[in-house]
Design a protein around this motif. Structure first.
Motif, PDB file in Angstrom:
ATOM      1  N   HIS A   1      21.015 -22.229  11.424  1.00 47.39           N
ATOM      2  CA  HIS A   1      21.143 -21.530  10.140  1.00 47.39           C
ATOM      3  C   HIS A   1      19.841 -21.635   9.341  1.00 47.39           C
TER       4      HIS A   1
ATOM      5  N   THR B   1      13.595 -16.637  18.772  1.00 49.33           N
ATOM      6  CA  THR B   1      14.188 -15.855  17.694  1.00 49.33           C
ATOM      7  C   THR B   1      13.204 -14.899  17.027  1.00 49.33           C
TER       8      THR B   1
ATOM      9  N   ARG C   1      31.006 -15.211  15.865  1.00 47.84           N
ATOM     10  CA  ARG C   1      29.881 -15.582  15.004  1.00 47.84           C
ATOM     11  C   ARG C   1      30.329 -16.631  13.982  1.00 47.84           C
TER      12      ARG C   1
ATOM     13  N   LEU D   1      27.203 -12.625  -2.405  1.00 46.61           N
ATOM     14  CA  LEU D   1      26.097 -12.573  -1.435  1.00 46.61           C
ATOM     15  C   LEU D   1      24.761 -12.885  -2.109  1.00 46.61           C
ATOM     16  N   GLY D   2      23.722 -13.029  -1.270  1.00 51.30           N
ATOM     17  CA  GLY D   2      22.349 -13.193  -1.766  1.00 51.30           C
ATOM     18  C   GLY D   2      21.614 -11.864  -1.679  1.00 51.30           C
TER      19      GLY D   2
ATOM     20  N   GLU E   1      12.130 -15.374   1.890  1.00 55.78           N
ATOM     21  CA  GLU E   1      13.015 -14.458   2.625  1.00 55.78           C
ATOM     22  C   GLU E   1      12.239 -13.712   3.711  1.00 55.78           C
TER      23      GLU E   1
HETATM   24  O1  G4F Z   1      23.168 -13.862   8.794  1.00 56.28           O
HETATM   25  P1  G4F Z   1      21.972 -14.599   8.353  1.00 56.28           P
HETATM   26  O2  G4F Z   1      22.173 -15.970   7.818  1.00 56.28           O
HETATM   27  O3  G4F Z   1      20.964 -14.578   9.569  1.00 56.28           O
HETATM   28  P2  G4F Z   1      19.381 -14.809   9.685  1.00 56.28           P
HETATM   29  O4  G4F Z   1      18.859 -15.587   8.559  1.00 56.28           O
HETATM   30  O5  G4F Z   1      18.770 -13.495   9.947  1.00 56.28           O
HETATM   31  O6  G4F Z   1      19.309 -15.743  10.983  1.00 56.28           O
HETATM   32  C1  G4F Z   1      20.066 -15.432  12.157  1.00 56.28           C
HETATM   33  O7  G4F Z   1      19.307 -14.594  12.985  1.00 56.28           O
HETATM   34  C2  G4F Z   1      18.098 -15.187  13.505  1.00 56.28           C
HETATM   35  C3  G4F Z   1      17.408 -14.120  14.368  1.00 56.28           C
HETATM   36  O8  G4F Z   1      16.657 -13.278  13.540  1.00 56.28           O
HETATM   37  C4  G4F Z   1      18.477 -16.407  14.317  1.00 56.28           C
HETATM   38  F1  G4F Z   1      17.366 -16.958  14.863  1.00 56.28           F
HETATM   39  C5  G4F Z   1      19.184 -17.415  13.428  1.00 56.28           C
HETATM   40  O9  G4F Z   1      19.595 -18.519  14.237  1.00 56.28           O
HETATM   41  C6  G4F Z   1      20.425 -16.751  12.849  1.00 56.28           C
HETATM   42  O10 G4F Z   1      21.337 -16.494  13.883  1.00 56.28           O
HETATM   43  O11 G4F Z   1      21.215 -13.760   7.213  1.00 56.28           O
HETATM   44  C7  G4F Z   1      20.829 -12.415   7.434  1.00 56.28           C
HETATM   45  C8  G4F Z   1      20.250 -11.865   6.138  1.00 56.28           C
HETATM   46  C9  G4F Z   1      19.193 -12.768   5.497  1.00 56.28           C
HETATM   47  O12 G4F Z   1      18.140 -11.978   5.044  1.00 56.28           O
HETATM   48  C10 G4F Z   1      19.910 -13.391   4.308  1.00 56.28           C
HETATM   49  O13 G4F Z   1      19.066 -13.724   3.202  1.00 56.28           O
HETATM   50  O14 G4F Z   1      21.313 -11.773   5.188  1.00 56.28           O
HETATM   51  C11 G4F Z   1      20.846 -12.262   3.927  1.00 56.28           C
HETATM   52  N1  G4F Z   1      21.999 -12.701   3.153  1.00 56.28           N
HETATM   53  C12 G4F Z   1      22.398 -12.137   1.974  1.00 56.28           C
HETATM   54  N2  G4F Z   1      23.455 -12.788   1.498  1.00 56.28           N
HETATM   55  C13 G4F Z   1      22.827 -13.706   3.445  1.00 56.28           C
HETATM   56  C14 G4F Z   1      23.755 -13.768   2.407  1.00 56.28           C
HETATM   57  N3  G4F Z   1      22.868 -14.553   4.498  1.00 56.28           N
HETATM   58  C15 G4F Z   1      23.874 -15.476   4.521  1.00 56.28           C
HETATM   59  N4  G4F Z   1      23.937 -16.313   5.581  1.00 56.28           N
HETATM   60  N5  G4F Z   1      24.786 -15.585   3.511  1.00 56.28           N
HETATM   61  C16 G4F Z   1      24.777 -14.745   2.424  1.00 56.28           C
HETATM   62  O15 G4F Z   1      25.613 -14.862   1.522  1.00 56.28           O
END
Ligand code: G4F
Ligand code: NAP
Length: 345
Positions: free
Chosen positions: A91, A133, A192, A218-219, A305
């Motif tokens: 994460h 990644t 997931r 969300l962010g 980010e």
């Molecule tokens: O789902 P995410 O946490 O995935 P992220 O950061 O892209 O990482 C995943 O993918 C990578 C491959 O590119 C892997 F290596 C890693 O292990 C993992 O599986 O976030 C995706 C996007 C980010 O930009 C984050 O800032 O969603 C944005 N986001 C907006 N609101 C959020 C949220 N992410 C999360 N987790 N939670 C939110 O509330």
């Protein structure tokens, strides 16, 4: 003789799909699980419970990639033909809060496995796959990103994975080992983890639809990701390991979507009409009755980010003959269907 595979991270999303794939391909699959205070084998229990899979085809061992002795002992005991290192603190946001642990598991973990293969004199027998990644590209927003794109990781997670990427290449070059990196873009599935954004959105929107939750927080709504299905991506891992010569590959769908658009697609699937208003942290989505369905919370913004990820997997398409089977729309509908069936229970 049947091939033996060893999967570090078998209890995770990818580990569980990879175990299924390798069992179908007639491998004996050894998986490493770590000790936890509550049961963490939920994603692989069905493999055990499948009466068609003989117990000897799927064997779980305790171990931890932060524990050199357990890694070395397992590799010596199993003497696998293929080792898949999928184990990681995966994460990105958590890596800012636990950077030292993330480095230990995600960077040095890869080194421990490579060194255990060498220490046990298995360089000629054992192939190694490292779960790399797209986070390696980080702040380099030149898209699409491929194997020649410059890395610029933007989190302790990305930096740790950069070490793992290079130590894999280093062992390949220094010791002539079959050691490969898959540079995988985001991939999702009904398995997931719940704190990754796709699953978080789907779980919340399904609960909102069934009046079990009011609002999804969300962010950053504007980060762009290249989302595929985990099942397709583990197939690419296996293909990489079947090559004559070890190499590194970008694996991606080549299609990009914002977090906000992902929310919109999910809402459409569920028949929820959203109207967005405001901007920045005050941006929100209301339903037809004026209820706030989506809002922003600064707790989910990261110190730094990664805004723009889009993969160019032409090398994998050409050499591995790989291409994704599931598009984003079908991925979302599968995730919703499984989530709805869980909530209704
Ligand atoms: O789902 P995410 O946490 O995935 P992220 O950061 O892209 O990482 C995943 O993918 C990578 C491959 O590119 C892997 F290596 C890693 O292990 C993992 O599986 O976030 C995706 C996007 C980010 O930009 C984050 O800032 O969603 C944005 N986001 C907006 N609101 C959020 C949220 N992410 C999360 N987790 N939670 C939110 O509330
Ligand atoms: P995941 O669901 O978080 O699974 C991670 C696995 O690693 C789990 O089995 C976890 O065990 C295990 N693990 C964590 N720390 C460990 C340790 N110290 N020792 C042994 N095992 C440990 O991740 P995933 O989505 O399947 O991803 C698999 C790999 O691909 C990870 O290395 C991830 O960084 C990388 N990756 C993922 C994506 C993606 O979009 N999914 C993209 C690029 C790269 P527990 O079940 O006990 O937690």
């Amino acid at each position: 003789m049947k091939k033996k595979a060893l999967i570090f991270g078998v209890t995770g999303q990818d580990g569980s799909y990879l175990a299924e794939l390798l069992i179908k391909k007639n491998y004996i699959v050894h998986g490493v699980k770590r000790r936890s205070s509550s049961i963490n084998t939920g994603r692989v229990d069905h493999i055990y419970q499948d009466p068609h899979i003989k117990k000897r085809k799927f064997i779980l061992h305790y171990g931890d990639i932060t524990d050199s002795l357990s890694v070395t002992r397992l590799i010596n005991y199993i003497k696998p033909n293929e080792v898949y290192n999928l184990a990681a603190q995966s994460h990105v946001q958590v890596s800012f809060e636990s950077p030292e642990y993330t480095a230990n598991a995600d960077a040095i973990g890869a080194l421990r496995i490579l060194e255990a293969i060498r220490f046990n004199k298995l360089e000629k027998k054992t192939k190694f796959y490292q779960a790399g990644t797209s986070e390696l590209f980080g702040l380099n927003e030149k898209i699409p990103q491929n194997e020649r794109t410059q890395f610029h990781p933007a989190s302790p997670y990305g930096v740790a994975k950069l070490y793992a990427h290079w130590i894999t290449i280093n062992y390949r070059q220094a010791y002539n080992m079959f050691a490969c990196n898959g540079i995988l873009f985001n991939h999702e599935s009904p398995r997931r983890g719940e704190t990754f954004v796709t699953q978080k959105i789907i779980q919340a929107m399904c609960r909102i639809k069934l009046n079990k939750q009011k609002t999804l927080y969300l962010g950053n709504l504007y980060s762009k990701r290249d989302w595929g299905h985990a099942k397709d991506f583990v197939n690419a891992m296996w293909l990489i390991m079947q090559l004559k010569k070890p190499d590194d590959f970008v694996i991606a769908t080549g299609k990009q979507t914002t977090v906000k658009n992902f929310v919109n697609i999910v809402a459409k699937h569920l028949g929820i009409k959203l109207k967005w208003k405001g901007s920045g942290i005050k941006e929100k989505a209301l339903d037809e009755n004026g209820r706030v369905i989506v809002a922003c919370d600064k707790a989910y913004y990261r110190p730094l980010e990664v805004n723009n990820l889009l993969g160019d997997a032409r090398k994998a398409r050409k050499i591995l003959k790989w291409k994704p089977k599931t598009n984003l729309n079908n991925l979302i509908s599968e995730m919703i269907e499984i989530e709805m069936s869980k909530i209704s229970f």
